[in-house]
Design an enzyme around this catalytic site. Structure first.
Site, PDB file in Angstrom:
ATOM      1  N   ARG A 109     -46.851 -59.402  -1.953  1.00 20.84           N
ATOM      2  CA  ARG A 109     -46.099 -58.191  -2.271  1.00 20.84           C
ATOM      3  C   ARG A 109     -44.601 -58.422  -2.296  1.00 20.84           C
ATOM      4  O   ARG A 109     -43.890 -57.877  -3.160  1.00 20.84           O
ATOM      5  CB  ARG A 109     -46.463 -57.081  -1.267  1.00 20.84           C
ATOM      6  CG  ARG A 109     -45.720 -55.753  -1.463  1.00 20.84           C
ATOM      7  CD  ARG A 109     -45.630 -55.301  -2.905  1.00 20.84           C
ATOM      8  NE  ARG A 109     -46.898 -55.301  -3.602  1.00 20.84           N
ATOM      9  CZ  ARG A 109     -47.012 -55.233  -4.915  1.00 20.84           C
ATOM     10  NH1 ARG A 109     -45.932 -55.182  -5.680  1.00 20.84           N
ATOM     11  NH2 ARG A 109     -48.204 -55.241  -5.487  1.00 20.84           N
ATOM     12  N   LYS A 144     -23.874 -49.776 -10.328  1.00 23.33           N
ATOM     13  CA  LYS A 144     -24.971 -48.854 -10.021  1.00 23.33           C
ATOM     14  C   LYS A 144     -26.251 -49.658  -9.797  1.00 23.33           C
ATOM     15  O   LYS A 144     -27.191 -49.623 -10.597  1.00 23.33           O
ATOM     16  CB  LYS A 144     -25.125 -47.839 -11.148  1.00 23.33           C
ATOM     17  CG  LYS A 144     -23.896 -46.947 -11.297  1.00 23.33           C
ATOM     18  CD  LYS A 144     -23.987 -46.052 -12.519  1.00 23.33           C
ATOM     19  CE  LYS A 144     -22.713 -45.224 -12.680  1.00 23.33           C
ATOM     20  NZ  LYS A 144     -22.743 -44.400 -13.917  1.00 23.33           N
ATOM     21  N   LYS A 176      -9.471 -44.997 -11.570  1.00 21.19           N
ATOM     22  CA  LYS A 176     -10.152 -43.829 -12.112  1.00 21.19           C
ATOM     23  C   LYS A 176      -9.330 -42.580 -11.827  1.00 21.19           C
ATOM     24  O   LYS A 176      -8.262 -42.641 -11.204  1.00 21.19           O
ATOM     25  CB  LYS A 176     -11.560 -43.725 -11.511  1.00 21.19           C
ATOM     26  CG  LYS A 176     -12.458 -44.896 -11.872  1.00 21.19           C
ATOM     27  CD  LYS A 176     -13.893 -44.632 -11.425  1.00 21.19           C
ATOM     28  CE  LYS A 176     -14.813 -45.746 -11.876  1.00 21.19           C
ATOM     29  NZ  LYS A 176     -16.232 -45.454 -11.566  1.00 21.19           N
ATOM     30  N   GLU A 205      -9.478 -46.347 -16.453  1.00 21.52           N
ATOM     31  CA  GLU A 205     -10.388 -45.454 -17.159  1.00 21.52           C
ATOM     32  C   GLU A 205      -9.581 -44.410 -17.921  1.00 21.52           C
ATOM     33  O   GLU A 205      -8.637 -43.827 -17.384  1.00 21.52           O
ATOM     34  CB  GLU A 205     -11.303 -44.774 -16.141  1.00 21.52           C
ATOM     35  CG  GLU A 205     -12.309 -43.813 -16.742  1.00 21.52           C
ATOM     36  CD  GLU A 205     -13.132 -43.138 -15.663  1.00 21.52           C
ATOM     37  OE1 GLU A 205     -14.305 -43.503 -15.495  1.00 21.52           O
ATOM     38  OE2 GLU A 205     -12.583 -42.250 -14.974  1.00 21.52           O
ATOM     39  N   ASP A 226     -14.111 -43.677 -21.637  1.00 18.18           N
ATOM     40  CA  ASP A 226     -15.265 -42.984 -21.054  1.00 18.18           C
ATOM     41  C   ASP A 226     -15.658 -41.752 -21.854  1.00 18.18           C
ATOM     42  O   ASP A 226     -14.833 -40.870 -22.124  1.00 18.18           O
ATOM     43  CB  ASP A 226     -14.914 -42.579 -19.616  1.00 18.18           C
ATOM     44  CG  ASP A 226     -16.100 -41.996 -18.870  1.00 18.18           C
ATOM     45  OD1 ASP A 226     -17.242 -42.353 -19.192  1.00 18.18           O
ATOM     46  OD2 ASP A 226     -15.875 -41.174 -17.959  1.00 18.18           O
TER      47      ASP A 226
END
Length: 308
Positions: A109, A144, A176, A205, A226
């Site tokens: 597994r 992510k 950002k 960004e 973006d």
């Protein structure tokens, strides 16, 4: 050849995964250890059950090695008949594992979890890489990722034909909207980064053409555009390219598109002249590739005597 994983990282990750499955080292598998004698040996095939791109085979030997060590049994021999990055289909044997059956079943597994996850990411990435082939644009991953598995998932992106962006918060600065608010302006944010961490590239960004040009003036090395509709994206890329090599702007500014990207838009977005498309779904939404470890029937002459 896919640039590899750090062996120390692989060993640590496998050890944690085995602790989850077996309990603290050495741990135990109450089913296998009760039903399979330690002396029993056999062969198992690692097999693909679906069409995809395989990745993560690099972990198989480490999983079986650590399991053998925990059980105080001989290590299994692993013979690979596929390599990370290979296109595979249902029934394709990827590796042959021979050794103590206890080792093979206890390892099953954990090695499947890791290899199936990596193969799913590689499969998703290959679809984007094929769609972008010939456009001059590359597909990038993002941060992510599954906590604890970033190195494996970014390795799988490479195996699938994609490109890694930054590995974390430490290697590239990304300004950002919240950083702009905190610093007071794009220029202030970039200036603070240059002063504190002069060795890193700075990406900014931007949601509009004006923001992108402001970031260039402030000294950005790399732009992240973006959620721009295709016409706005094309106009922004053209405006940035017109500024390259002038007024302190680098001769080549790397431009990345992100947000609202789908495979059916990939070539359209690449046609705007961006260098990269960054796609969080490569890692955060890729389904696993179905893999199995199939124990081969034993020759009756080789079977261990039954328990009495």
């Amino acid at each position: 050849m896919v640039p590899g994983l750090d062996p120390a990282w692989v060993a640590e990750t496998v050890a944690r995964a085995l602790d989850e499955d077996l309990g603290a080292a050495p741990g135990r598998d109450v089913t296998t250890q009760a039903t399979v004698p330690p002396s029993g040996t056999g062969t198992a095939h690692l097999v693909a059950r679906a069409v995809g791109v395989v990745a993560g085979l690099v972990v198989v030997e480490e999983v079986t090695r650590q399991v053998a060590e925990r059980l105080d049994l001989p290590a299994a021999h692993v013979r690979f008949v596929a390599a990370d990055g290979d296109d595979v289909g249902p029934g394709r044997v990827l590796a042959e594992l021979t050794g103590p059956v206890q080792v093979l079943l206890v390892a099953e597994r954990t090695l499947l979890n890791l290899a199936s996850r990596a193969s799913g990411v590689a499969t998703a990435t290959r679809a984007w890489a094929r769609e972008l082939d010939g456009t001059g644009a590359l597909v990038l991953d993002t941060r992510k990722t599954t906590p604890g598995l970033r190195a494996l998932e970014k390795y799988a992106v490479r195996a699938g034909g994609g490109t890694n962006k930054r590995m974390g918060l430490y290697d590239v600065a990304m300004v950002k909207d919240n950083h702009v608010v905190a610093a007071g302006s794009v220029s202030a944010a970039i200036g603070a980064i240059r002063s504190t961490f002069p060795d890193v590239l700075v990406q900014v960004e931007a949601d509009t053409t004006d923001q992108a040009l402001e970031a260039l003036t402030a000294g950005a090395d790399f732009l992240l555009l973006d959620n721009m509709p295709t016409p706005v994206l094309a106009a922004t890329v053209a405006a940035v390219r017109a500024r390259e090599g002038r007024d302190g702007v680098p001769a080549k500014v790397e431009i990345e598109a992100t947000g609202n990207l789908t495979l059916d838009r990939a070539r359209e977005v690449a046609g705007t002249g961006v260098d990269y498309l960054s796609v969080g779904a490569l890692t955060h939404s890729a389904p696993i590739l179905d893999l199995a470890l199939d124990l081969q029937p034993a020759d009756p002459a080789d079977r261990a005597p039954a328990h009495r």
